[in-house]
Design a protein around this motif. Structure first.
Motif, mmCIF file in Angstrom:
data_model
loop_
_atom_site.group_PDB
_atom_site.id
_atom_site.type_symbol
_atom_site.label_atom_id
_atom_site.label_comp_id
_atom_site.label_asym_id
_atom_site.label_seq_id
_atom_site.Cartn_x
_atom_site.Cartn_y
_atom_site.Cartn_z
ATOM 1 N N VAL A 1 0.846 -1.196 0.000
ATOM 2 C CA VAL A 1 0.000 0.000 0.000
ATOM 3 C C VAL A 1 0.887 1.254 0.000
ATOM 4 C CG1 VAL A 1 -1.613 1.375 1.388
ATOM 5 C CG2 VAL A 1 -2.022 -1.064 1.051
ATOM 6 N N ARG B 1 2.408 1.802 -3.400
ATOM 7 C CA ARG B 1 1.429 2.279 -4.372
ATOM 8 C C ARG B 1 1.119 3.758 -4.138
ATOM 9 N NH1 ARG B 1 0.022 1.852 -9.288
ATOM 10 N NH2 ARG B 1 -2.194 1.837 -9.800
ATOM 11 N N LEU B 2 1.103 4.138 -2.866
ATOM 12 C CA LEU B 2 0.797 5.530 -2.539
ATOM 13 C C LEU B 2 1.926 6.468 -2.941
ATOM 14 C CD1 LEU B 2 -0.828 5.213 1.003
ATOM 15 C CD2 LEU B 2 -1.987 5.837 -1.110
ATOM 16 N N SER C 1 3.409 6.608 -7.765
ATOM 17 C CA SER C 1 2.174 6.715 -8.544
ATOM 18 C C SER C 1 1.869 8.203 -8.720
ATOM 19 C CB SER C 1 1.022 6.049 -7.781
ATOM 20 O OG SER C 1 0.802 6.731 -6.557
ATOM 21 N N PRO C 2 0.866 8.515 -9.556
ATOM 22 C CA PRO C 2 0.454 9.922 -9.661
ATOM 23 C C PRO C 2 0.066 10.485 -8.287
ATOM 24 C CG PRO C 2 -0.539 8.637 -11.417
ATOM 25 C CD PRO C 2 0.146 7.656 -10.511
ATOM 26 N N TYR C 3 -0.539 9.650 -7.459
ATOM 27 C CA TYR C 3 -0.907 10.064 -6.107
ATOM 28 C C TYR C 3 0.332 10.479 -5.329
ATOM 29 C CZ TYR C 3 -3.713 9.908 -1.799
ATOM 30 O OH TYR C 3 -4.388 10.231 -0.652
ATOM 31 N N ARG D 1 3.091 11.495 -6.507
ATOM 32 C CA ARG D 1 3.646 12.726 -7.071
ATOM 33 C C ARG D 1 3.082 13.932 -6.319
ATOM 34 N NH1 ARG D 1 3.256 11.262 -12.925
ATOM 35 N NH2 ARG D 1 1.141 12.042 -12.779
ATOM 36 N N ILE D 2 1.782 13.879 -6.032
ATOM 37 C CA ILE D 2 1.171 15.005 -5.311
ATOM 38 C C ILE D 2 1.668 15.008 -3.859
ATOM 39 C CG2 ILE D 2 -0.994 16.076 -4.572
ATOM 40 C CD1 ILE D 2 -0.531 16.219 -7.559
ATOM 41 N N ALA E 1 4.552 14.076 -2.768
ATOM 42 C CA ALA E 1 5.905 14.650 -2.788
ATOM 43 C C ALA E 1 5.837 16.158 -3.000
ATOM 44 C CB ALA E 1 6.739 13.988 -3.884
ATOM 45 N N LYS F 1 -4.756 21.524 -7.057
ATOM 46 C CA LYS F 1 -5.002 20.324 -6.234
ATOM 47 C C LYS F 1 -5.177 20.770 -4.785
ATOM 48 C CE LYS F 1 -3.777 18.280 -10.015
ATOM 49 N NZ LYS F 1 -3.505 17.078 -10.779
ATOM 50 N N ASN F 2 -6.047 20.064 -4.091
ATOM 51 C CA ASN F 2 -6.361 20.413 -2.715
ATOM 52 C C ASN F 2 -5.485 19.593 -1.761
ATOM 53 O OD1 ASN F 2 -7.460 20.887 -0.239
ATOM 54 N ND2 ASN F 2 -9.488 20.038 -0.710
ATOM 55 N N ARG G 1 -7.161 17.375 1.050
ATOM 56 C CA ARG G 1 -7.794 16.102 0.665
ATOM 57 C C ARG G 1 -6.772 14.963 0.780
ATOM 58 N NH1 ARG G 1 -7.558 12.380 -4.010
ATOM 59 N NH2 ARG G 1 -7.682 14.036 -5.577
ATOM 60 N N PHE G 2 -5.595 15.187 0.232
ATOM 61 C CA PHE G 2 -4.577 14.143 0.260
ATOM 62 C C PHE G 2 -4.115 13.862 1.689
ATOM 63 C CE2 PHE G 2 -4.508 15.669 -4.057
ATOM 64 C CZ PHE G 2 -4.312 14.515 -4.790
ATOM 65 N N GLN H 1 -6.681 11.872 3.684
ATOM 66 C CA GLN H 1 -6.685 10.467 3.259
ATOM 67 C C GLN H 1 -5.472 9.710 3.807
ATOM 68 O OE1 GLN H 1 -6.960 10.786 -1.022
ATOM 69 N NE2 GLN H 1 -9.200 10.826 -0.988
ATOM 70 N N ILE I 1 -5.339 6.447 6.263
ATOM 71 C CA ILE I 1 -4.701 5.175 5.909
ATOM 72 C C ILE I 1 -3.663 4.798 6.962
ATOM 73 C CG2 ILE I 1 -3.228 4.006 4.220
ATOM 74 C CD1 ILE I 1 -4.617 5.738 2.061
ATOM 75 N N TYR J 1 -7.137 26.595 -4.788
ATOM 76 C CA TYR J 1 -7.068 25.509 -5.775
ATOM 77 C C TYR J 1 -8.328 25.454 -6.636
ATOM 78 C CZ TYR J 1 -9.975 22.790 -2.557
ATOM 79 O OH TYR J 1 -10.990 22.375 -1.755
ATOM 80 N N ARG K 1 -8.750 25.571 -10.759
ATOM 81 C CA ARG K 1 -9.531 24.612 -11.561
ATOM 82 C C ARG K 1 -10.510 25.304 -12.500
ATOM 83 N NH1 ARG K 1 -11.183 20.110 -7.063
ATOM 84 N NH2 ARG K 1 -9.063 19.690 -6.373
ATOM 85 N N LEU L 1 11.322 17.120 -6.997
ATOM 86 C CA LEU L 1 10.721 16.395 -8.116
ATOM 87 C C LEU L 1 11.458 16.756 -9.403
ATOM 88 C CD1 LEU L 1 8.428 15.999 -6.047
ATOM 89 C CD2 LEU L 1 6.803 16.317 -7.893
ATOM 90 N N GLN M 1 -6.554 13.531 -12.818
ATOM 91 C CA GLN M 1 -5.837 12.282 -13.074
ATOM 92 C C GLN M 1 -6.454 11.119 -12.296
ATOM 93 O OE1 GLN M 1 -1.530 12.482 -12.915
ATOM 94 N NE2 GLN M 1 -1.574 14.701 -13.106
ATOM 95 N N GLY N 1 -5.033 8.447 -11.393
ATOM 96 C CA GLY N 1 -4.107 7.945 -10.385
ATOM 97 C C GLY N 1 -3.996 8.819 -9.159
ATOM 98 N N GLU N 2 -4.799 9.863 -9.091
ATOM 99 C CA GLU N 2 -4.769 10.713 -7.904
ATOM 100 C C GLU N 2 -5.965 10.456 -6.995
ATOM 101 O OE1 GLU N 2 -4.273 14.759 -9.187
ATOM 102 O OE2 GLU N 2 -2.237 14.393 -9.900
ATOM 103 N N LEU O 1 -7.898 7.537 -4.643
ATOM 104 C CA LEU O 1 -7.590 6.258 -4.004
ATOM 105 C C LEU O 1 -8.338 5.117 -4.664
ATOM 106 C CD1 LEU O 1 -7.525 7.166 -0.208
ATOM 107 C CD2 LEU O 1 -5.604 6.686 -1.716
ATOM 108 N N LEU P 1 -6.683 4.281 -7.878
ATOM 109 C CA LEU P 1 -5.294 3.886 -7.618
ATOM 110 C C LEU P 1 -5.227 2.420 -7.219
ATOM 111 C CD1 LEU P 1 -2.438 5.135 -7.463
ATOM 112 C CD2 LEU P 1 -2.829 5.495 -5.037
ATOM 113 N N PHE P 2 -6.166 2.019 -6.335
ATOM 114 C CA PHE P 2 -6.149 0.634 -5.850
ATOM 115 C C PHE P 2 -7.139 -0.245 -6.600
ATOM 116 C CE2 PHE P 2 -4.337 2.935 -2.227
ATOM 117 C CZ PHE P 2 -3.184 2.187 -2.050
ATOM 118 N N GLU Q 1 -1.801 7.722 -17.302
ATOM 119 C CA GLU Q 1 -0.419 8.209 -17.252
ATOM 120 C C GLU Q 1 0.110 8.484 -18.672
ATOM 121 O OE1 GLU Q 1 0.462 9.677 -14.468
ATOM 122 O OE2 GLU Q 1 2.404 8.687 -14.385
#
Lengths: 294, 252
Positions: free
Chosen positions: A148, A151-152, A155-157, A159-160, A162, A176-177, A180-181, A184, A188, B72, B76, B92, B105, B107-108, B110, B113-114, B124
């Protein structure tokens, strides 16, 4: 000897899951959870109570994860938008709150008496096999949380995540908010902490409020810092080394026969503390290095 | 008007940094905003982009009131911004800096993603294509694998511009794009801004380099002490006595 090693391995494994929980929260997005033990306790009581009431153990652990992440949400909504320090204080308070509820809501938790008779898995097996199978379950769950985590992050997830670590204001500027990330990730990570607690409950077969003190939180913090912040391998290695030292310090008894049992407990903590001080002096980025060298 | 800010006020404690200022940017226009240090330009920028709470006034984007949206959310809707000091994601790669900015995206989330790795993989590919396009526009293809933090000042400005571009903006607010940038790079940045403008992106630019700014903008706003004191064609506005006073102090 085998049963002793199995017992230690299980404790190492449970600490690994706890440390992964922190590693997910702090390492991925900088969320400071000083109340990790609260989620550990919630997981232990949730799975303990349900399985005592007749639920299967697997379901108990699953519900524990759910309870852990749900409990994190209000804290997340309150504190994640604020500076990292606020979440640290809020979680610290939350841990005390959970402990006090466990202590005082006797109808549910049986207070200081503790909740006994929590079923241990594989009970029809001989003790060694039972412990080995339990260890297998722990390892399986470690693998789940490692996957998990991967994957977190990869991934694109990730990337945000980081990006949030680098510059939160700029994350807003790409639409991007960040909250939210962070909410989550907090959920987790909290689920992992609760699963560790549930495992501990099923391993010991008993939970009581005095198991859920700040010490648990800080063992995991030490493990994460020692191993390397924000890296999965760091969490695993750190947990292993901390537990090795903590258990190894047991043998200090042989060279210090004159001190009492109570004093011995403090000496052992001091030994682990010394290890951490030396580690931060000579290897501040942790054994495997922190996320910047990932 | 693509962007319209009306009666914006911003206060810090007792100090009023922006005092009922208003600015309009027409569809596809390039508008400049100048004024001496402390005039309130950056605070007005902050209020328009949602980075600073405005104590009064409204911001609308293409006729829709966006005053209550978080930063944000405004991005948008199509309101992009860059920062005075570039805020690239230092750890990055340049490519990842840009990839992060692609909206919507799979992949952003959950769930995807899973739950749906193949959808994430497919998405991607879309992200890669969009980033390739933008790398071409801002000319950073040769450094795409370097960390954002290792770029030169001018390259960082280009990277930020590319990042904003990926959010599909209708109007972009640039905060001192030429600050601390060498003349060659100013030329390069100006070209990129022009080419984006040719594609229909409007700009509002805060800049102290009036020479470089005048070559880009059709209209100029001048702010002093929290208020807009003049607006119009650059040449006309800059020759007004009030504007010269604001810049140079009262000349005897």
């Amino acid at each position: 000897m085998t049963s002793y090693l199995l017992a230690i391995a299980i404790q190492v494994g449970i600490l690994m899951i706890l440390t992964l929980s922190l590693s997910i929260q702090y390492g991925m997005t900088g969320l400071i959870n000083f109340g990790l033990v609260a989620f550990y306790a919630l997981g232990a009581y949730a799975s303990g109570l349900l399985t005592v009431a007749g639920w299967p153990i697997a379901a108990g652990i699953g519900v524990a994860a759910l309870v852990g992440s749900l409990a994190s949400l209000p804290l997340g909504f309150i504190a994640v938008r604020l500076k990292a320090e606020y979440l640290a204080i809020v979680t610290l308070g939350f841990a005390e709150l959970v402990r006090l509820v466990a202590l005082n809501e006797q109808w549910l938790t049986r207070g200081t008496t503790g909740l006994g008779g929590i079923p241990r898995p594989f009970q029809d097996q001989p003790p060694i096999v039972q412990a080995a199978l339990f260890l297998a379950v722990v390892v399986f769950l470690i693998v789940v949380f490692v996957l998990v985590s991967r994957r977190l992050t990869v991934s694109p997830y990730g990337r945000i995540l980081a990006s949030i670590r680098d510059n939160e204001a700029a994350v807003n500027a790409i639409g991007k908010n960040p909250s939210r990330f962070k909410i989550q990730i907090f959920a987790i990570g909290s689920a992992a902490g609760a699963v560790a607690g549930a495992l501990q409950a099923h391993y010991i077969g008993y939970v009581s409020p005095d198991q859920f003190v700040a010490h648990v939180t800080f063992m995991a913090w030490m493990a994460m810092i020692l191993g390397g912040t924000g890296r999965v391998s760091g969490a695993l290695i750190g947990a292993f080394v901390i537990m090795l030292f903590f258990e190894g310090s047991r043998f200090l008894r042989d060279v210090m026969p004159w001190i009492s049992e109570v004093e011995m407990a403090s000496v052992r903590l001091a030994a682990v503390g010394l290890l951490l001080i030396l580690a931060t002096l000579y290897r501040p980025q942790g054994i495997v290095g922190d996320y910047s060298s990932r | 008007m693509i962007l319209s800010a009306r009666d914006i006020s911003v206060s810090f404690g007792g100090f009023t940094a922006v005092d009922g200022a208003g600015i309009d940017v027409a569809e596809g226009a390039v508008v400049g905003l100048v004024g001496p240090n402390g005039a309130g330009k950056s605070s007005l920028f902050g209020a328009i982009t949602g980075y600073l709470p405005a104590s009064g006034g409204t911001v609308s984007l293409d006729g829709v009131d966006i005053s209550r949206l978080p930063a944000y959310g405004r991005v948008r809707r199509g309101l992009g911004r860059t920062f005075q000091v570039p805020r690239e994601f230092t750890h990055l790669s340049v490519r990842d800096n840009l990839s992060a900015a692609v909206p919507e995206q799979s992949g952003e989330t959950l769930l995807k993603l899973f739950g749906s790795p193949s959808a994430v993989r497919k998405d991607e590919a879309r992200v890669r294509r969009k980033v390739d396009e933008v790398l071409e526009i801002v000319g950073l293809g040769h450094v795409q694998d370097l960390h954002g933090g290792s770029l030169s000042g001018g390259q960082r400005k280009l990277l930020e511009l590319g990042r904003v571009l990926l959010t599909d903006p209708r109007v972009v607010l640039l905060d001192e794009p030429f600050g601390g940038v060498n003349p060659v790079m100013i030329e390069r940045l100006s070209e990129v801004i022009k080419s984006l403008n040719d594609r229909g992106v409007a700009f509002l630019i805060v800049e102290h380099n009036l020479a470089a700014l005048s070559r880009l903008v059709g209209r100029l706003y001048v702010m002093d002490r929290g208020k807009v004191i003049a607006e119009g064609a650059p040449a006309d506005v800059l020759s007004l006595p009030a504007v010269q006073d604001a810049y140079l102090g009262t000349v005897a």
